[in-house]
Design an enzyme around this catalytic site. Structure first.
Site, PDB file in Angstrom:
ATOM      1  N   ARG A  45       0.953  -1.143  -0.064  1.00 39.82           N
ATOM      2  CA  ARG A  45      -0.244  -0.067   0.025  1.00 39.82           C
ATOM      3  C   ARG A  45       0.861   1.319  -0.132  1.00 39.82           C
ATOM      4  O   ARG A  45       0.565   2.346  -0.462  1.00 39.82           O
ATOM      5  CB  ARG A  45      -0.808  -0.173   1.185  1.00 39.82           C
ATOM      6  CG  ARG A  45      -2.010  -0.966   1.426  1.00 39.82           C
ATOM      7  CD  ARG A  45      -2.745  -0.815   2.654  1.00 39.82           C
ATOM      8  NE  ARG A  45      -1.916  -1.218   3.917  1.00 39.82           N
ATOM      9  CZ  ARG A  45      -1.708  -2.487   4.374  1.00 39.82           C
ATOM     10  NH1 ARG A  45      -2.381  -3.308   3.831  1.00 39.82           N
ATOM     11  NH2 ARG A  45      -1.046  -2.826   5.566  1.00 39.82           N
ATOM     12  N   CYS A 138       5.884  -2.023  25.177  1.00 37.19           N
ATOM     13  CA  CYS A 138       5.913  -0.407  25.616  1.00 37.19           C
ATOM     14  C   CYS A 138       5.968  -0.258  27.110  1.00 37.19           C
ATOM     15  O   CYS A 138       6.244   0.540  27.608  1.00 37.19           O
ATOM     16  CB  CYS A 138       5.085   0.389  24.640  1.00 37.19           C
ATOM     17  SG  CYS A 138       3.704  -0.127  24.318  1.00 37.19           S
ATOM     18  N   HIS A 263       2.981   6.423  27.999  1.00 39.92           N
ATOM     19  CA  HIS A 263       2.477   5.452  29.040  1.00 39.92           C
ATOM     20  C   HIS A 263       2.959   6.160  30.508  1.00 39.92           C
ATOM     21  O   HIS A 263       4.103   6.601  30.718  1.00 39.92           O
ATOM     22  CB  HIS A 263       3.229   4.234  28.937  1.00 39.92           C
ATOM     23  CG  HIS A 263       2.559   3.546  27.650  1.00 39.92           C
ATOM     24  ND1 HIS A 263       1.246   3.715  27.203  1.00 39.92           N
ATOM     25  CD2 HIS A 263       2.964   2.267  27.171  1.00 39.92           C
ATOM     26  CE1 HIS A 263       1.065   2.917  26.190  1.00 39.92           C
ATOM     27  NE2 HIS A 263       2.051   1.893  26.278  1.00 39.92           N
TER      28      HIS A 263
HETATM   29  N1  LIG Z   1       2.876   2.066  18.759  1.00 40.09           N
HETATM   30  C1  LIG Z   1       3.344   1.768  20.049  1.00 40.09           C
HETATM   31  O1  LIG Z   1       3.360   2.562  21.043  1.00 40.09           O
HETATM   32  C2  LIG Z   1       4.293   0.507  20.097  1.00 40.09           C
HETATM   33  C3  LIG Z   1       5.056   0.220  21.173  1.00 40.09           C
HETATM   34  C4  LIG Z   1       5.992  -0.948  21.250  1.00 40.09           C
HETATM   35  C5  LIG Z   1       5.667  -1.920  20.398  1.00 40.09           C
HETATM   36  N2  LIG Z   1       4.845  -1.784  19.136  1.00 40.09           N
HETATM   37  C6  LIG Z   1       4.914  -2.867  18.186  1.00 40.09           C
HETATM   38  O2  LIG Z   1       5.231  -2.159  17.115  1.00 40.09           O
HETATM   39  C7  LIG Z   1       4.961  -2.557  15.808  1.00 40.09           C
HETATM   40  C8  LIG Z   1       4.434  -1.419  15.005  1.00 40.09           C
HETATM   41  O3  LIG Z   1       3.463  -0.785  15.894  1.00 40.09           O
HETATM   42  P1  LIG Z   1       2.749   0.627  15.251  1.00 40.09           P
HETATM   43  O4  LIG Z   1       2.294   1.189  16.428  1.00 40.09           O
HETATM   44  O5  LIG Z   1       4.048   1.226  14.623  1.00 40.09           O
HETATM   45  O6  LIG Z   1       1.622   0.089  14.203  1.00 40.09           O
HETATM   46  P2  LIG Z   1       1.055   0.864  12.756  1.00 40.09           P
HETATM   47  O7  LIG Z   1       0.942   2.350  12.965  1.00 40.09           O
HETATM   48  O8  LIG Z   1      -0.053   0.265  12.627  1.00 40.09           O
HETATM   49  O9  LIG Z   1       2.169   0.479  11.496  1.00 40.09           O
HETATM   50  C9  LIG Z   1       2.269  -0.461  11.160  1.00 40.09           C
HETATM   51  C10 LIG Z   1       3.448  -0.666  10.011  1.00 40.09           C
HETATM   52  O10 LIG Z   1       3.524  -1.887   9.744  1.00 40.09           O
HETATM   53  C11 LIG Z   1       3.411  -2.017   8.366  1.00 40.09           C
HETATM   54  N3  LIG Z   1       2.724  -3.307   7.749  1.00 40.09           N
HETATM   55  C12 LIG Z   1       1.469  -3.690   8.295  1.00 40.09           C
HETATM   56  N4  LIG Z   1       1.106  -4.889   7.504  1.00 40.09           N
HETATM   57  C13 LIG Z   1       2.172  -5.014   6.868  1.00 40.09           C
HETATM   58  C14 LIG Z   1       2.377  -6.099   5.908  1.00 40.09           C
HETATM   59  N5  LIG Z   1       1.432  -7.232   5.575  1.00 40.09           N
HETATM   60  N6  LIG Z   1       3.703  -6.137   5.052  1.00 40.09           N
HETATM   61  C15 LIG Z   1       4.450  -5.160   5.256  1.00 40.09           C
HETATM   62  N7  LIG Z   1       4.223  -4.067   6.233  1.00 40.09           N
HETATM   63  C16 LIG Z   1       3.158  -4.261   6.878  1.00 40.09           C
HETATM   64  C17 LIG Z   1       2.676  -0.700   8.084  1.00 40.09           C
HETATM   65  O11 LIG Z   1       2.902  -0.395   6.554  1.00 40.09           O
HETATM   66  P3  LIG Z   1       1.584   0.225   5.633  1.00 40.09           P
HETATM   67  O12 LIG Z   1       1.816   1.745   6.225  1.00 40.09           O
HETATM   68  O13 LIG Z   1       2.124   0.277   4.645  1.00 40.09           O
HETATM   69  O14 LIG Z   1       0.291  -0.150   6.067  1.00 40.09           O
HETATM   70  C18 LIG Z   1       3.123   0.104   8.921  1.00 40.09           C
HETATM   71  O15 LIG Z   1       4.406   0.674   8.306  1.00 40.09           O
HETATM   72  C19 LIG Z   1       3.738  -3.608  16.517  1.00 40.09           C
HETATM   73  O16 LIG Z   1       4.193  -4.729  16.305  1.00 40.09           O
HETATM   74  C20 LIG Z   1       3.448  -3.136  17.832  1.00 40.09           C
HETATM   75  O17 LIG Z   1       2.853  -4.006  18.506  1.00 40.09           O
HETATM   76  C21 LIG Z   1       4.031  -0.408  19.213  1.00 40.09           C
END
Ligand SMILES: NC(=O)c1ccc[n+]([C@@H]2O[C@H](COP(=O)([O-])OP(=O)(O)OC[C@H]3O[C@@H](n4cnc5c(N)ncnc54)[C@H](OP(=O)(O)O)[C@@H]3O)[C@@H](O)[C@H]2O)c1
Length: 361
Positions: A45, A138, A263
């Site tokens: 995407r 986190c 958090h």
């Molecule tokens: N948000 C937090 O505070 C936090 C803290 C600790 C850990 N995490 C972990 O870090 C990870 C990312 O979190 P986030 O909050 O950044 O999530 P997010 O905002 O939903 O972003 C997800 C990312 O993954 C990509 N993605 C999703 N499906 C994909 C696929 N099938 N193939 C390739 N790329 C794909 C998305 O690309 P597109 O933009 O192209 O869809 C986007 O770049 C997760 O595992 C989450 O649990 C998050």
């Protein structure tokens, strides 16, 4: 892709377009630049989007085998993607000899994958039989540096934690859901009728188990045995791993609050011997990755609004428990996107880059 740079290992960021990815790109521009090429990867995407990293316009590649072409030993690939994506693609990267740093939950419980918060257990990065290093959840990350420093001094014997979690921990979907809900409730006669918030928000509560705007939701994750949530069990297991205290009694309650980023946690930590609040404050003051803000008389204590956008964990409200001289109670806040994810992943990636720099001497 940027024009190739002559020196330094390559870094690939998978999930570069997400909430954590966006912050990681900012962090890369703010820290000492140890990297050669940086390539950005996301889903199909996002392929072709152009993002700035190190002030260079960089095109996003779709996640395919080709995206990793040319990467090998010495290079690092950071996954900031849903767990299923990390689980599917990390072995593709390690088969090439590059090291994976994964910020999802995919490998956090794998005994062959070190779980690392550099301020506490940086040494664990070096022993990675699968070629993968994981960063913690986190909530775990927010308290680890403070807890690690206190444990090193006093010897932790028991832990009880309640989280006050930001919506942004659920990615872009989480912060967008909170913003949408806040705009829906803003038009209601708030407070006059107890049911207003539920009515205004409607059925679509986004990734949360109940409306989050003007509310708190004592739920995060899947239902597990005994009524615990998977998130609570994960924080318990991860804290034990990071502190290397396999049998530490840990009790966690995870609560979502209507904060976009940052958090907060109340922590009750019991130690081997009686503790002194002034001494504990000194330990926290000196701890890497921790800032002490603890002067309630002057209205100074950590809040997520202050911690958001900053690197350290902010600790304060340090008290000895009223009924237990061996226990400390404190409050800690950290940016879930920075120390909770992007910063921690960057720190781990830099440790790995440093190893290869040493061997290249
Ligand atoms: N948000 C937090 O505070 C936090 C803290 C600790 C850990 N995490 C972990 O870090 C990870 C990312 O979190 P986030 O909050 O950044 O999530 P997010 O905002 O939903 O972003 C997800 C990312 O993954 C990509 N993605 C999703 N499906 C994909 C696929 N099938 N193939 C390739 N790329 C794909 C998305 O690309 P597109 O933009 O192209 O869809 C986007 O770049 C997760 O595992 C989450 O649990 C998050």
């Amino acid at each position: 892709m940027t024009a190739p740079r002559s020196s330094g290992p390559a870094l690939a960021v998978v999930g570069a377009t997400g909430a954590v990815g966006t912050v990681l790109l900012q962090i890369l521009s703010q820290r000492a630049d140890v990297w050669g090429d940086i390539r950005l990867i996301a889903s199909a995407r996002s392929a072709g989007r152009v993002l700035a990293v190190r002030a260079e316009a960089t095109e996003v590649l779709a996640l395919t085998e080709d995206a990793f072409h040319g990467l090998g030993p010495g290079d690092v690939v950071v996954f900031l993607t849903p767990a299923a994506v990390s689980a599917r693609w990390a072995p593709v990267v390690t088969a090439r000899g590059a090291v994976v740093v994964d910020q999802s939950a995919a490998f956090r419980a794998d005994p062959e994958v070190p779980l690392v918060v550099p301020e506490v257990n940086a040494h664990a990065v070096r022993i990675r039989p699968r070629g993968i290093v994981a960063g913690p959840d986190c909530v775990t990350a927010a308290m680890s540096a403070a807890l690690g420093a206190l444990h090193a001094e006093y010897g932790l014997t028991e832990l009880a934690v309640s989280s006050y979690q930001a919506a942004g921990a659920a990615g872009r979907a989480g912060s967008e859901a909170l913003r949408r809900q806040l705009s829906l409730v803003a038009g209601t006669s708030l407070g006059e009728h107890p049911g207003d918030v539920r009515r205004a928000v409607g059925e679509d509560t986004g990734p949360f188990a109940a409306p989050l705007a003007l509310n708190v939701v004592p739920w995060s994750g899947e239902l597990c045995e005994g009524g615990w949530s998977s998130h609570e069990l994960a924080v318990r297991a991860e804290t034990r791993r990071i502190l290397d205290l396999e049998r530490l009694p840990v009790s966690v309650t995870c609560v979502q609050v209507p904060v976009v980023t940052g958090h907060s946690l109340t922590v009750r930590a019991r130690f081997e011997n009686p503790v002194d609040a002034a001494h504990a404050r000194k330990i926290l003051e000196a701890a890497p990755g921790v800032v002490l803000v603890d002067d309630p008389a002057a209205g100074e204590f950590p809040t997520p609004a202050d911690a958001a956008g900053t690197d350290p964990a902010w600790a304060g409200r340090v008290r000895v428990s009223l009924d237990d001289p061996r226990a400390l109670e404190f409050f800690v806040c950290a940016d879930n996107l920075r120390k909770g994810a992007a910063l921690n992943a960057t720190q781990i990636a830099e440790l790995i880059a440093g190893e290869f720099a040493y061997f290249a001497l």
